[in-house]
Motif scaffolding. Structure first.
Motif, short mmCIF file in Angstrom:
data_model
loop_
_atom_site.label_atom_id
_atom_site.label_comp_id
_atom_site.label_asym_id
_atom_site.label_seq_id
_atom_site.Cartn_x
_atom_site.Cartn_y
_atom_site.Cartn_z
N ASP A 1 0.85 -1.18 0.00
CA ASP A 1 0.00 0.00 0.00
C ASP A 1 0.89 1.24 0.00
N PRO A 2 0.78 2.10 -1.02
CA PRO A 2 1.72 3.22 -1.13
C PRO A 2 1.58 4.23 0.01
N GLU A 3 0.41 4.32 0.62
CA GLU A 3 0.20 5.32 1.68
C GLU A 3 0.78 4.87 3.01
N THR A 4 0.54 3.61 3.37
CA THR A 4 0.99 3.12 4.67
C THR A 4 2.30 2.36 4.59
N GLY A 5 2.67 1.89 3.38
CA GLY A 5 3.85 1.06 3.24
C GLY A 5 3.63 -0.37 3.70
N GLU A 6 2.41 -0.70 4.10
CA GLU A 6 2.10 -2.02 4.62
C GLU A 6 1.83 -3.00 3.47
N ARG A 7 2.24 -4.24 3.65
CA ARG A 7 1.92 -5.28 2.69
C ARG A 7 0.49 -5.73 2.91
N VAL A 8 -0.31 -5.67 1.86
CA VAL A 8 -1.74 -5.95 1.94
C VAL A 8 -2.06 -7.11 1.01
N ASP A 9 -2.72 -8.14 1.53
CA ASP A 9 -3.14 -9.25 0.68
C ASP A 9 -4.21 -8.79 -0.30
N ASN A 10 -4.21 -9.38 -1.50
CA ASN A 10 -5.25 -9.04 -2.46
C ASN A 10 -6.60 -9.64 -2.08
N GLY A 11 -6.62 -10.44 -1.05
CA GLY A 11 -7.84 -11.00 -0.48
C GLY A 11 -7.43 -11.89 0.67
N GLN A 12 -8.19 -11.86 1.73
CA GLN A 12 -7.83 -12.66 2.90
C GLN A 12 -8.05 -14.14 2.61
N HIS A 13 -7.04 -14.94 2.81
CA HIS A 13 -7.13 -16.38 2.63
C HIS A 13 -6.83 -17.08 3.94
N ILE A 14 -7.52 -18.18 4.18
CA ILE A 14 -7.17 -19.03 5.30
C ILE A 14 -6.99 -20.46 4.77
N LEU A 15 -6.16 -21.21 5.45
CA LEU A 15 -5.99 -22.62 5.17
C LEU A 15 -6.70 -23.42 6.25
N MET A 16 -6.75 -24.72 6.08
CA MET A 16 -7.34 -25.59 7.09
C MET A 16 -6.46 -26.81 7.28
N GLY A 17 -6.67 -27.50 8.38
CA GLY A 17 -5.89 -28.68 8.66
C GLY A 17 -6.02 -29.76 7.61
N CYS A 18 -7.14 -29.74 6.86
CA CYS A 18 -7.35 -30.73 5.80
C CYS A 18 -6.67 -30.35 4.50
N TYR A 19 -5.97 -29.22 4.45
CA TYR A 19 -5.25 -28.80 3.24
C TYR A 19 -3.91 -29.55 3.17
N VAL A 20 -3.99 -30.84 2.98
CA VAL A 20 -2.81 -31.71 3.06
C VAL A 20 -1.77 -31.34 2.02
N GLU A 21 -2.19 -31.12 0.78
CA GLU A 21 -1.23 -30.85 -0.29
C GLU A 21 -0.61 -29.46 -0.15
N THR A 22 -1.38 -28.49 0.32
CA THR A 22 -0.84 -27.15 0.57
C THR A 22 0.21 -27.21 1.67
N LEU A 23 -0.10 -27.90 2.74
CA LEU A 23 0.84 -28.02 3.84
C LEU A 23 2.09 -28.80 3.42
N LYS A 24 1.93 -29.74 2.50
CA LYS A 24 3.07 -30.47 1.95
C LYS A 24 3.99 -29.52 1.17
N LEU A 25 3.39 -28.61 0.39
CA LEU A 25 4.19 -27.61 -0.32
C LEU A 25 4.96 -26.74 0.66
N LEU A 26 4.29 -26.24 1.70
CA LEU A 26 4.97 -25.37 2.67
C LEU A 26 6.11 -26.11 3.35
N ALA A 27 5.90 -27.39 3.66
CA ALA A 27 6.98 -28.16 4.28
C ALA A 27 8.16 -28.32 3.33
N ARG A 28 7.88 -28.57 2.06
CA ARG A 28 8.95 -28.77 1.07
C ARG A 28 9.84 -27.53 0.96
N ILE A 29 9.22 -26.35 0.96
CA ILE A 29 9.99 -25.12 0.76
C ILE A 29 10.40 -24.48 2.09
N GLU A 30 10.23 -25.24 3.18
CA GLU A 30 10.67 -24.82 4.52
C GLU A 30 9.95 -23.55 4.96
#
Length: 464
Positions: free
Chosen positions: A46-75
């Protein structure tokens, strides 16, 4: 560079595919047309605040097995915060706040126990949850759809049934629908309950309330979205000798019935494998002359409807929330997140999300900000006396695709063109347009490549 595999697109699907094939020993080139990485799950400054702003709020869940596998792979597993179980604060349209908390019990008993203890409902309304508990039993007996942990439920009922019709058929009390099922369905499907197919919703329920009681846990990104996975994945790939390019618009080159590589402006890059993660609305534009083998896929992608999500960010002069997220059922903005509690920072920054936002997406920025402010002040007493320092509206007009029962068929990973594979949340994973669907599709495409790689590509010391 010479590449074994070219991956088109720097979002969740692209990095899932790229890192998986790289881990198997293939040389990877990832190309992203935009200046930044992350696709539809990214952030901006955001140019006014300098804060990093998501283009939309996302949440994950414990059942997101493949997403969590990606995060583990890339540390990057330490870049999320797990909530112990599912605990949701909800403020209804009368301003009454209540908490739905699932007890530490076996699934689906934890769902039944949580709703039966929820004081926002009468006893009769709570008891209606038992009918859904019974319905999820046969749903879990479906068939696997591509990875060890995923299945498509064996849905009993009409194939053209909508979510609302499914809820009605299972006798769900109107107030339980208002407070829980409708906000959950809108968040998962981004489409009106009168339009979205019930099969996708039941798939989500079967995963959330499956055998593992942690599957329903909320997993919140503790950093801006691009820092959650895109930048760590880029660093992971580059540290292992692979290449990631931005500002690289791609044309796919096909000779006969085989992919030969891609063209980036005037540069021809050869590769025996190309994985496209381009979304449905841009898929046909990747070809100078669309191959006949892709005619049906391109036609279906062109006809697939797009749906918006609207996010309004509000900065207040003081804290106004005591939870990281609160549900606002029945309002234009169904969820409000406290970014200060999630990612830190000194400012009181709320992110408000409107899924299925067709009726408001055309409003002006000022109108959207006023609407979001009205919703949050009606629900949170502390916001009524706080001063708004800044408001920022973000529209993702093509955030997801239509899940209507009569929507065009979603394609498979294999295309009929040798060496050319598809990934992305719109591929037929059996899931709606979620981050998990993108990760599933990327890993599925990668598995198809890896099983066909020559042995030297899988074992070359350069890639270990």
């Amino acid at each position: 560079m010479n590449a074994d595999v070219i991956v088109i697109g720097g979002g969740v699907a692209g990095f899932s595919a790229a890192t998986a094939v790289a881990e198997a020993g293939a040389r990877v080139l990832l190309l992203e047309a935009r200046p930044g990485l992350g696709g539809r799950a990214t952030a901006f400054t955001d140019p006014e605040t300098g804060e990093r702003v998501d283009n939309g709020q996302h949440i994950l869940m414990g059942c997101y097995v493949e997403t969590l596998k990606l995060l583990a792979r890339i540390e990057a597993s330490d870049r999320v915060r797990w909530q112990a179980g599912l605990s949701l604060s909800m403020v209804d349209q009368r301003g009454h706040e209540s908490v739905l908390k699932l007890p530490p019990m076996a699934s689906p008993l934890h769902l039944l126990g949580g709703v039966l203890a929820w004081d926002a409902l009468s006893w009769a309304e709570r008891m209606s949850i038992l009918r859904v508990g019974a319905a999820l039993g046969p749903a879990k007996a479906g068939h696997y759809i591509g990875t060890e942990q995923m299945w498509r439920p064996a849905l009993a009922g009409p194939s053209q049934e909508t979510v609302r019709e499914w809820l009605t058929r299972h006798g769900q009390a109107p107030r339980l629908c208002e407070l829980f099922w409708e906000p959950l369905a809108l968040a998962a499907l981004n489409q009106s309950l009168d339009q979205a197919a019930a099969s996708y919703f039941v798939t989500i329920l079967a995963q959330m309330f499956g055998p593992d009681p942690t599957a329903a846990a909320l997993v919140l990104p503790a950093v801006p979205l691009d820092e959650l996975y895109a930048e760590p994945a880029r660093a992971w790939l580059e540290a292992r000798g692979h290449e990631v390019r931005v500002n690289a618009p791609v044309k796919v080159e096909v000779v006969g019935n085989r992919v030969t590589g891609v063209r980036v402006r005037h540069e021809h890059i050869a590769a025996p494998w190309v994985i496209s993660t381009v979304p449905w609305h841009g898929f046909g534009a990747m070809f100078d002359s669309p191959p006949p083998a892709l005619a049906t896929t391109i036609a279906n992608a062109t006809a697939l409807g797009s749906l918006p999500i609207v996010t309004v960010n509000l900065w207040f002069d003081r804290p106004v929330m005591h939870e990281s997220l609160i549900g606002l059922p029945g309002r234009a903005f169904q969820w409000v997140f406290d970014r200060r509690a999630i990612v830190g920072g000194a400012s009181s920054h709320l992110s408000m999300t409107s899924s299925g936002a067709e009726t408001i997406v055309a409003m002006s920025n000022d109108e959207l900000i006023a609407l979001a402010l009205s919703d949050v002040r009606a629900a949170l007493p502390a916001a009524r006396t706080a001063t708004v320092r800044k408001g920022l509206a973000v529209r993702e007009k093509r955030s997801t695709f239509s899940l209507a029962p009569d929507a065009p068929a979603r394609p498979q990973a294999e295309t009929g063109i040798a060496g050319f594979l598809l990934a992305g949340d719109w591929i037929d994973t059996g899931l709606p347009a979620t981050i998990e669907s993108a990760a599933v599709s990327g890993h599925r495409a990668a598995a198809l490549v890896v099983q066909n790689l020559p042995a030297p590509s899988r074992t070359s010391p350069h890639h270990q």
